[in-house]
Design a protein around this motif. Structure first.
Motif, PDB file in Angstrom:
ATOM      1  N   ASP A 269     -27.626 -51.540  83.166  1.00 28.26           N
ATOM      2  CA  ASP A 269     -26.840 -51.747  81.960  1.00 28.26           C
ATOM      3  C   ASP A 269     -27.557 -52.764  81.076  1.00 28.26           C
ATOM      4  O   ASP A 269     -28.071 -53.772  81.572  1.00 28.26           O
ATOM      5  CB  ASP A 269     -25.446 -52.277  82.303  1.00 28.26           C
ATOM      6  CG  ASP A 269     -24.659 -51.298  83.152  1.00 28.26           C
ATOM      7  OD1 ASP A 269     -24.544 -50.135  82.734  1.00 28.26           O
ATOM      8  OD2 ASP A 269     -24.174 -51.690  84.225  1.00 28.26           O
TER       9      ASP A 269
ATOM     10  N   SER B 286     -27.088 -42.221  80.195  1.00 33.40           N
ATOM     11  CA  SER B 286     -26.294 -41.855  81.352  1.00 33.40           C
ATOM     12  C   SER B 286     -26.847 -40.626  82.042  1.00 33.40           C
ATOM     13  O   SER B 286     -26.295 -40.148  83.010  1.00 33.40           O
ATOM     14  CB  SER B 286     -24.844 -41.586  80.916  1.00 33.40           C
ATOM     15  OG  SER B 286     -24.809 -40.550  79.956  1.00 33.40           O
TER      16      SER B 286
ATOM     17  N   LEU C 148     -17.623 -54.492  87.060  1.00 34.94           N
ATOM     18  CA  LEU C 148     -18.248 -53.168  87.128  1.00 34.94           C
ATOM     19  C   LEU C 148     -17.895 -52.478  88.437  1.00 34.94           C
ATOM     20  O   LEU C 148     -17.940 -53.097  89.504  1.00 34.94           O
ATOM     21  CB  LEU C 148     -19.770 -53.291  87.004  1.00 34.94           C
ATOM     22  CG  LEU C 148     -20.300 -54.140  85.848  1.00 34.94           C
ATOM     23  CD1 LEU C 148     -21.814 -54.225  85.910  1.00 34.94           C
ATOM     24  CD2 LEU C 148     -19.855 -53.569  84.510  1.00 34.94           C
TER      25      LEU C 148
ATOM     26  N   ARG D   5     -21.121 -46.976  82.631  1.00 34.04           N
ATOM     27  CA  ARG D   5     -21.356 -47.830  81.473  1.00 34.04           C
ATOM     28  C   ARG D   5     -22.839 -47.867  81.147  1.00 34.04           C
ATOM     29  O   ARG D   5     -23.677 -47.467  81.950  1.00 34.04           O
ATOM     30  CB  ARG D   5     -20.847 -49.255  81.740  1.00 34.04           C
ATOM     31  CG  ARG D   5     -19.380 -49.330  82.091  1.00 34.04           C
ATOM     32  CD  ARG D   5     -18.951 -50.753  82.383  1.00 34.04           C
ATOM     33  NE  ARG D   5     -19.270 -51.651  81.289  1.00 34.04           N
ATOM     34  CZ  ARG D   5     -18.532 -52.697  80.953  1.00 34.04           C
ATOM     35  NH1 ARG D   5     -17.423 -52.968  81.612  1.00 34.04           N
ATOM     36  NH2 ARG D   5     -18.886 -53.486  79.961  1.00 34.04           N
ATOM     37  N   THR D   6     -23.136 -48.385  79.960  1.00 31.86           N
ATOM     38  CA  THR D   6     -24.538 -48.560  79.554  1.00 31.86           C
ATOM     39  C   THR D   6     -24.842 -49.992  79.148  1.00 31.86           C
ATOM     40  O   THR D   6     -25.992 -50.358  78.975  1.00 31.86           O
ATOM     41  CB  THR D   6     -24.891 -47.628  78.384  1.00 31.86           C
ATOM     42  OG1 THR D   6     -23.998 -47.887  77.285  1.00 31.86           O
ATOM     43  CG2 THR D   6     -24.764 -46.163  78.799  1.00 31.86           C
TER      44      THR D   6
ATOM     45  N   ALA E 251     -23.442 -54.362  79.559  1.00 25.50           N
ATOM     46  CA  ALA E 251     -22.650 -55.315  80.333  1.00 25.50           C
ATOM     47  C   ALA E 251     -22.896 -56.718  79.805  1.00 25.50           C
ATOM     48  O   ALA E 251     -23.950 -56.999  79.226  1.00 25.50           O
ATOM     49  CB  ALA E 251     -23.012 -55.239  81.815  1.00 25.50           C
TER      50      ALA E 251
ATOM     51  N   ASP F 128     -17.690 -59.221  82.720  1.00 21.06           N
ATOM     52  CA  ASP F 128     -17.346 -57.815  82.952  1.00 21.06           C
ATOM     53  C   ASP F 128     -17.233 -57.534  84.445  1.00 21.06           C
ATOM     54  O   ASP F 128     -17.996 -58.077  85.255  1.00 21.06           O
ATOM     55  CB  ASP F 128     -18.404 -56.886  82.346  1.00 21.06           C
ATOM     56  CG  ASP F 128     -18.337 -56.839  80.833  1.00 21.06           C
ATOM     57  OD1 ASP F 128     -17.353 -57.352  80.276  1.00 21.06           O
ATOM     58  OD2 ASP F 128     -19.287 -56.300  80.229  1.00 21.06           O
TER      59      ASP F 128
END
Length: 232
Positions: free
Chosen positions: A173, A35, A78, A69-70, A72, A76
């Motif tokens: 992600d 991040s 986003l 987020r990191t 997916a 999902d």
């Protein structure tokens, strides 16, 4: 992974596209969630800022994109935050701001009168000196190619009518395929420790079964003893 890329005015659209493409390639190659933002500063021999614009009339800007987020996976939803800051001393008018929607990412909504077309979201904005404009995009993860390791979205800012980005940033992600590839790479790089890890997990599971079986036998033994005892 959010990153910030600051570029000098390029000599043509091909070079600008190559710079943004390089940013995505670096993210995919690393295939490691993060991040932290990284900054690629202009070349030391590049033009100096003059009145809020670099030599040649290019605004002085910074940009970032992140969805908090990191990882997916399919299904999902986003929410991306795109920020562009005017780091110069002059107002930037009619700035063209875009965010790409890669394969597997379906547009849902955007604030700030953002519109989606041809695989990207677009805004037009004026940014006063020292100020920041913030926009949000909501997108849903759909089916992605099995060999796609990361889902990357790129935000770029350019002057209206120009195809040469002034600044670009990317966020990616890790997809399930990326997680599987990272695990396979770890096993290949550390075969002994990986095997020991699997053996340890197997031994722990076997020990748990033995303990449970022992507790059941003890419980049955106590119950049988209680039934055999004569009542007073």
């Amino acid at each position: 992974m959010a990153s910030i890329v600051m570029t000098r005015p390029s000599s043509g659209p091909r070079r600008a596209a190559a710079i943004c493409g390089l940013g995505v390639a670096m993210v995919v190659a690393l295939a490691a969630p993060s991040s932290a933002a990284s900054v690629l500063k202009p070349h030391p021999e590049g033009p100096e800022s003059r009145g809020g614009k670099a030599a040649g009339g290019v605004p002085s800007l910074s940009i970032s994109i992140d969805n908090g987020r990191t990882t997916a996976e399919e299904g999902d939803r986003l929410t991306y935050t795109v920020k562009v800051r005017n780091t110069g001393a002059a107002r930037v008018r009619e700035l063209d701001l875009t965010q790409t929607l890669p394969t597997g990412l379906r547009f849902v909504s955007a604030d700030g009168q953002g519109s989606a077309s041809k695989g990207q979201v677009r805004w037009s904005v004026d940014v006063p000196p020292g100020k920041e404009a913030t926009f949000h995009t909501v997108a849903e993860v759909g089916a992605t190619p099995e060999d796609l390791l990361r889902l990357a979205s790129i935000a770029c800012a350019s002057t209206e009518g120009s195809d040469k980005p002034i600044v670009c940033a990317t966020h990616s992600d890790r997809l399930p395929a990326g997680a599987a590839a990272a695990e396979a790479a770890h096993v290949a790089a550390h075969p002994v420790s990986s095997r020991l890890g699997y053996v340890g997990m197997g031994a722990a599971a076997a020990l748990s079964v033995l303990v449970l079986a022992g507790l059941l036998l003890l419980r049955r033994s106590r119950r049988g003893r209680h039934l055999r005892e004569p009542s007073s």
